[in-house]
Design an enzyme around this catalytic site. Structure first.
Site, PDB file in Angstrom:
ATOM      1  CD  GLU A 195      -2.958  -1.065   2.366  1.00 22.48           C
ATOM      2  OE1 GLU A 195      -2.836  -0.174   3.221  1.00 22.48           O
ATOM      3  OE2 GLU A 195      -3.885  -1.880   2.364  1.00 22.48           O
TER       4      GLU A 195
ATOM      5  CD  GLU B 218      -3.693  -5.804   3.774  1.00 18.04           C
ATOM      6  OE1 GLU B 218      -4.566  -4.983   4.147  1.00 18.04           O
ATOM      7  OE2 GLU B 218      -2.476  -5.617   3.929  1.00 18.04           O
TER       8      GLU B 218
HETATM    9  C1  JJW Z   1      -7.803   4.791   4.390  1.00 18.58           C
HETATM   10  C2  JJW Z   1      -8.512   6.049   1.114  1.00 18.58           C
HETATM   11  C3  JJW Z   1      -9.682   9.047  -0.173  1.00 18.58           C
HETATM   12  C4  JJW Z   1      -4.582  -2.021   6.580  1.00 18.58           C
HETATM   13  C5  JJW Z   1      -7.758   4.988   3.022  1.00 18.58           C
HETATM   14  C6  JJW Z   1      -7.283   4.029   2.201  1.00 18.58           C
HETATM   15  C7  JJW Z   1      -9.581   6.940   0.691  1.00 18.58           C
HETATM   16  C8  JJW Z   1      -9.458  10.474   0.182  1.00 18.58           C
HETATM   17  C9  JJW Z   1      -6.029  -1.659   6.635  1.00 18.58           C
HETATM   18  N1  JJW Z   1      -4.129  -2.393   5.280  1.00 18.58           N
HETATM   19  O1  JJW Z   1      -4.090  -2.937   8.738  1.00 18.58           O
HETATM   20  C10 JJW Z   1      -7.394   3.583   4.917  1.00 18.58           C
HETATM   21  N2  JJW Z   1      -6.198  -0.555   5.685  1.00 18.58           N
HETATM   22  O2  JJW Z   1      -1.764  -3.235   7.589  1.00 18.58           O
HETATM   23  C11 JJW Z   1      -2.782  -2.801   5.518  1.00 18.58           C
HETATM   24  N3  JJW Z   1      -6.124  -0.773   4.419  1.00 18.58           N
HETATM   25  O3  JJW Z   1      -8.212   6.172   2.479  1.00 18.58           O
HETATM   26  C12 JJW Z   1      -2.830  -3.585   6.797  1.00 18.58           C
HETATM   27  N4  JJW Z   1      -6.345   0.325   3.763  1.00 18.58           N
HETATM   28  O4  JJW Z   1      -9.151   8.232   0.775  1.00 18.58           O
HETATM   29  C13 JJW Z   1      -4.200  -3.198   7.395  1.00 18.58           C
HETATM   30  C14 JJW Z   1      -6.864   2.817   2.728  1.00 18.58           C
HETATM   31  C15 JJW Z   1      -6.930   2.600   4.087  1.00 18.58           C
HETATM   32  C16 JJW Z   1      -6.551   1.299   4.573  1.00 18.58           C
HETATM   33  C17 JJW Z   1      -6.453   0.765   5.831  1.00 18.58           C
END
Ligand code: JJW
Length: 449
Positions: free
Chosen positions: A166, A354
């Protein structure tokens, strides 16, 4: 009821990350990471939670692997803590760190579970952050040196490698919104970090090829399926910008050798140019073996002339279902995303690295954790994945997030994503009903629709 059968060699897995589960934050020579520093800074994480102990997986990994075996996982996705291997991020190697991961990997293999390793799941060595972190191009070089150590050590026994997890979250939540370590609020800095992460990915893949390993390597992106609220021109433009921001900012460089034109132009006008060296865009396109997808929810957008962020508002439909993260449950988005990736970007193999949901799980009087909502969530997403496979998408595997409840970053231990419940007072593990259900899915290689 229909039984949806998955392809014969489909890989069923579960995922975790080092900082979220290991604990033992100062043991056996481990150095400090930016998440150690960040979580110890008052006000950064809910409830003052840290990863100091977490699920104590560092000491309980044998027990955890026994649980994975009981569930019947084909594969387990874990990440390696850079500062266990190189406490200062570069230079002196910490043999005890390598020893820990060798024991863990061998235990998995003995249990018949394929390890899949993420090199970077957010725990940058603090020593490198002091020199500018990912905004400093030297960090790219140190990352590739760290990767090379692991490729040489484990490249012959670990079949699947992921460079970054990510990068959107790393770059923008770490450096623009400041919700994650290192906690900066500077969008231009975030854009530079995003670029350097991509270059480091490409160079690591190149190194992997030079070593002639037969394992496969790719990168994992967090992506949302993106939709306009209406088909008005303005809402459609809002959705296009959001698509560029969340997904295509990484997909386009990786698969098309350029940043999304429209948003890049808007950024340039607002922030000026970031540093891109000659050859970077070629490096980023270094050919991988697969793309990893982390999918949790969709993004629904509408135009709003008064909104600061490019005149875009997120829409939260009232009649939808939401998880404890307040993320809309939207399984169809996974299908739409898989189709988009396959039709517009790449015909290479895809993995869901995931997918899962947080709910407020409680252990009942009878000792069971009845997480029916999680079962429904997973079932409906599996059905979406199956439909995409039927429509020709080469989806090869699916890792549920997460194997166990763990440290959910800025939310601390408040958000439970696990199919295994963790009691944080005793570190006791309990298989939730979703784990029992998943065991059946894996055993039958199918889901009942
Ligand atoms: C927020 C995107 C637009 C974790 C986000 C995007 C939208 C302005 C969980 N993934 O704990 C949060 N998680 O360590 C890795 N995945 O905003 C692992 N994605 O914004 C988990 C993605 C996430 C997010 C959180």
């Amino acid at each position: 009821m229909t039984k949806l059968l998955f392809p014969k060699d489909f890989i069923w897995g579960a995922a975790t990350a080092s900082y979220q589960i290991e604990g033992a934050y100062q043991e056996d020579g481990k150095g400090e990471s930016i998440w150690d520093r960040f979580s110890h800074t008052p006000g950064k994480v809910e409830n003052g939670d840290t990863g100091d102990i977490a699920c104590d997986h560092y000491h309980k990994y044998r027990e955890d692997i026994a649980l994975m075996k009981e569930i019947g996982l084909d594969s387990y996705r874990l990440s390696i803590s850079w500062t266990r291997i190189l406490p200062e991020g570069k230079g002196e190697l910490n043999q005890a760190g390598l020893d820990f991961y060798r024991k863990l990997i061998n235990e998995l293999i003995d249990a018949g579970i394929e390890p899949a390793i993420t090199l970077y799941h957010w725990d940058l060595p603090q020593a490198l952050q002091e020199e500018g972190g990912w905004a400093n191009r030297d960090t790219i070089k140190y990352f590739v040196e760290y990767a090379e150590i692991l490729f040489k050590e484990f490249g012959d026994i670990v079949p699947r490698w992921i460079t970054h997890n990510e990068p959107w979250v790393v770059a923008f939540m770490g450096n623009s919104t400041g919700e994650h370590a290192p906690g900066f609020k500077d969008h231009k800095l975030a854009l530079q970090v995003a670029h350097n992460l991509l270059v480091s990915h490409g160079l690591a893949v190149k190194k992997f090829r030079e070593l002639g390993l037969s394992a496969e390597i790719g990168i994992t992106l967090n992506m949302n399926s993106v939709y306009p609220l209406t088909d008005s021109k303005k809402d459609q433009q809002a959705a296009e910008i959001m698509e560029d921001y969340i997904n295509d900012w990484f997909l386009d460089p990786l698969y098309k050798g350029r940043y999304p034109e429209k948003l890049a132009k808007m950024y340039k006008e607002k922030y000026g140019e970031i540093e891109i060296e000659d050859g970077d865009m070629d490096i980023i396109q270094e050919k991988t073996d697969f793309l990893g997808i982390n999918y949790y929810t969709r993004a629904l957008l509408k135009h709003n002339p008064d909104s600061d962020f490019f005149q875009i508002d997120h829409v939260r439909p009232e009649d939808s279902e939401y998880t404890a993260m307040d993320w809309e449950v939207y399984p169809k988005g996974l299908y739409d995303l898989l189709i988009k990736l396959n039709r517009e970007y790449t015909d290479q193999d895809l993995y869901i690295t995931e997918n899962g949901a947080a709910f407020d799980d409680k252990i009942g009087e009878d000792g069971r954790v009845d997480d029916k909502k999680r079962i429904d969530f997973l079932k409906n997403h599996f059905i979406s994945a199956h439909k995409a496979i039927e429509d020709g998408v080469p989806l090869k595997g699916y890792y549920v997030w997460s194997l166990m409840d763990n440290f959910e970053w800025a939310f601390g231990y408040n958000k439970r994503f696990g199919i295994i419940h963790v009691n944080y007072d005793t570190c006791e593990r309990t298989l939730k009903e979703s784990a029992h259900w998943y065991k059946e899915v894996i055993a039958n290689n199918s889901v009942e629709a």
